[in-house]
Design an enzyme around this catalytic site. Sequence first.
Site, PDB file in Angstrom:
ATOM      1  CB  ILE A 270     -19.396   2.575  -0.992  1.00 32.67           C
ATOM      2  CG1 ILE A 270     -20.254   3.328   0.001  1.00 32.67           C
ATOM      3  CG2 ILE A 270     -19.072   1.194  -0.468  1.00 32.67           C
ATOM      4  CD1 ILE A 270     -19.496   3.914   1.140  1.00 32.67           C
TER       5      ILE A 270
ATOM      6  CG  HIS B 266      -1.407   1.349   1.631  1.00 35.35           C
ATOM      7  ND1 HIS B 266      -0.862   2.113   2.649  1.00 35.35           N
ATOM      8  CD2 HIS B 266      -2.415   2.077   1.106  1.00 35.35           C
ATOM      9  CE1 HIS B 266      -1.531   3.251   2.724  1.00 35.35           C
ATOM     10  NE2 HIS B 266      -2.467   3.254   1.817  1.00 35.35           N
TER      11      HIS B 266
ATOM     12  NE  ARG C   4      -2.090  12.192   3.714  1.00 35.99           N
ATOM     13  CZ  ARG C   4      -1.502  11.106   4.212  1.00 35.99           C
ATOM     14  NH1 ARG C   4      -1.277  10.048   3.457  1.00 35.99           N
ATOM     15  NH2 ARG C   4      -1.132  11.066   5.474  1.00 35.99           N
TER      16      ARG C   4
END
Lengths: 407, 407
Positions: free
Chosen positions: B368, B217, B221
């Site tokens: 979602i 992962h 940002r």
Amino acid sequence: MLVPCRMSGAAALLPLALLAQAALSSAYVTSPSSLSGIRTNFASSVSKSRRAYPLSWARALRATATKPDQKSEGLGFDSHKAVDKAPDTLCRDGTANTAMRAKFEKMLREAQDYICKSVENVDGGAKFQTDAWTREGGGGGISRVLTGGKVWEKAGCNLSVVYGSMPSEALQAANDRLKFGATDRAKGYAPGERVPFFACGLSSVMHPKNPHCPTMHFNYRYFETEGGVWWFGGGTDITPAYLNVDDMKYFHGTYKEVCDKHDPEFYPKFKKWADEYFFIKHRGETRGLGGIFFDDLNDRDPEKIFEFAKECAMNVPKAYLPIVEAHKNDPFTQKEKEWQLMRRGRYVEFNLVYDRGTIFGLKTGGRIESILMSLPETARWEYDHRPEPGSKEAEVLEVFRNPRDWV
Amino acid sequence: MLVPCRMSGAAALLPLALLAQAALSSAYVTSPSSLSGIRTNFASSVSKSRRAYPLSWARALRATATKPDQKSEGLGFDSHKAVDKAPDTLCRDGTANTAMRAKFEKMLREAQDYICKSVENVDGGAKFQTDAWTREGGGGGISRVLTGGKVWEKAGCNLSVVYGSMPSEALQAANDRLKFGATDRAKGYAPGERVPFFACGLSSVMHPKNPHCPTMHFNYRYFETEGGVWWFGGGTDITPAYLNVDDMKYFHGTYKEVCDKHDPEFYPKFKKWADEYFFIKHRGETRGLGGIFFDDLNDRDPEKIFEFAKECAMNVPKAYLPIVEAHKNDPFTQKEKEWQLMRRGRYVEFNLVYDRGTIFGLKTGGRIESILMSLPETARWEYDHRPEPGSKEAEVLEVFRNPRDWV
């Protein structure tokens, strides 16, 4: 020998997962309590005054509930010990209000036996494994788990008796309770004060293999606080992967019949409560196709509510097993199996994201395997899966999105 | 044609799942912004005074951020629209501080291309599917998802650019930030006031099929508030099902080398932060074997942090893919596959119970499928599973319980 306990698990509802907290760490245990010395002063104990309780219980609760090494948000349980056989009762003796406690525990143990035997008969393969344990300050549990059956992948049915304490806010917290008429559970306690309580419950989740056989969950429980507040809670709900209207009419009809015998207002109210409680907000879908759900029930003679809870529990096999029996040998495709696993993914999402008891249990250091026993053995997430319009999957999804009246 | 967007997903960290919020509902979109009119007044905009921002941005943000029909806890995003091809930039033009925003977006788009191509090369089977979308008030995303590959079961890599607003408390909330030196993100805003912000990030989770290939992962940002606060965040972490010490030394060593080039304090601090963040409290285990994690990074020239973030993102293939390449054809048993699926169950538990971004996203109405794209395709829960002492499973579990230093 000290072995880890197997207990309340399968706790998809707050109070039962609270029970799961009972299993925190291993330790030594004194001789189990017996039923001698039971007092039957239920009437006085429901007067909702803390003083209505004998000091002995209050003292015992405080003594076990506020050990300094326990986390403030914890339940203040004693440690537990596995035992070869559970004593005749897991309730402490010599305390107020023991009659209803012992009576409720006895009823749940009978229900546990009856339900597990009935499930074994339908499975025709695996048997439930039993683990029992007791706790130093009173309480304990009997856990029964079936894995790798012919019909069920994973099925658990767990009894717990707990003497613990909780911060008053935690005991109160449950938004949807308020809509349905909540009890002031922390009556007599200031915010931040710990409320000693007694709880006894039976909790169960059963995940069958065949995608045409629904998953079923139930949970029946009785609570008392040292502040003299008592209430019953529980419910049975069903989670199919595919819609079978007749099955749903039968399941809901069975519980409507049970409810109607006790109060014609029960079924409509508790059916709605289940639809609202088992709602996966972020999906805009219910977890399954509902059933009944109730909490804070204390608006009438406790004996009457006891009879209602008993009949609900004892009707689990009648409401659920004929549906499994009818479909356990249904042929199914790989696609149907995958859809079932995706719906089990939803089950996981509900239990980990919304279920009050699960969240509370996980965050306050309960016994993980018990709390998470409610999770299916296998689950699946496909990115942005959308059933084809007109398919069987789309049909049931529509009902998850718009709960229907069945009876 | 209005189709549902595919966007930031894979968001295992707060800010990226916040980005996932960008996809709320379908609507019409004006023509995409262009890069014309970029101002390069970064220096003035980092003066942390709200007044340092041109009113045009402030007004635009407030206009899009406080629509009365939005839930108060929501992110105040505009609606979105799928587009055939993303415009050259998803940043709005004519606003302050656009230089770093556009530069960071450009870098992330290059990283996304490079990483996805590298992954496709190793997979040798499936290709990433791309979905792009824009948003009325500026912002949008490019989502790339690979499913059913030869090597990967599910891999996603999603770029998002978001103009939104958040309650100041929500922007501040993140307990572990405080331990590692937090920024006052809501500076200039009163409690309860909404803080308009800009965010741009790239987020990814990749789940291989072979249990000897680890899941990976990452997430990089850049944030700015209208209050003039800016910061960088991100990290890359690895989640194997089995311990391979050499692989872990290689993965951590690669990131230590990247970190050391920028600041010798980065690796030890960010390695520890990852171990603390990716911790499944109720299990007493880390999700995987760590990596680096940082947030609120704004203690030096933003160009320097940009270079650091760029090098972290660009080194994902170098740090991860050789490990997958080495093990993608390893033989494995059914038991090993099941252990991998149980570790994926832990991945699900972490993401649904603890991950700030996921929880926030689910509870505030984000898209979602984007938020939950980080979940594995398949996961497994066995009741009370305990690896045999001395087994490979027990070996890695020991390291999940006691994080180790690798380099």
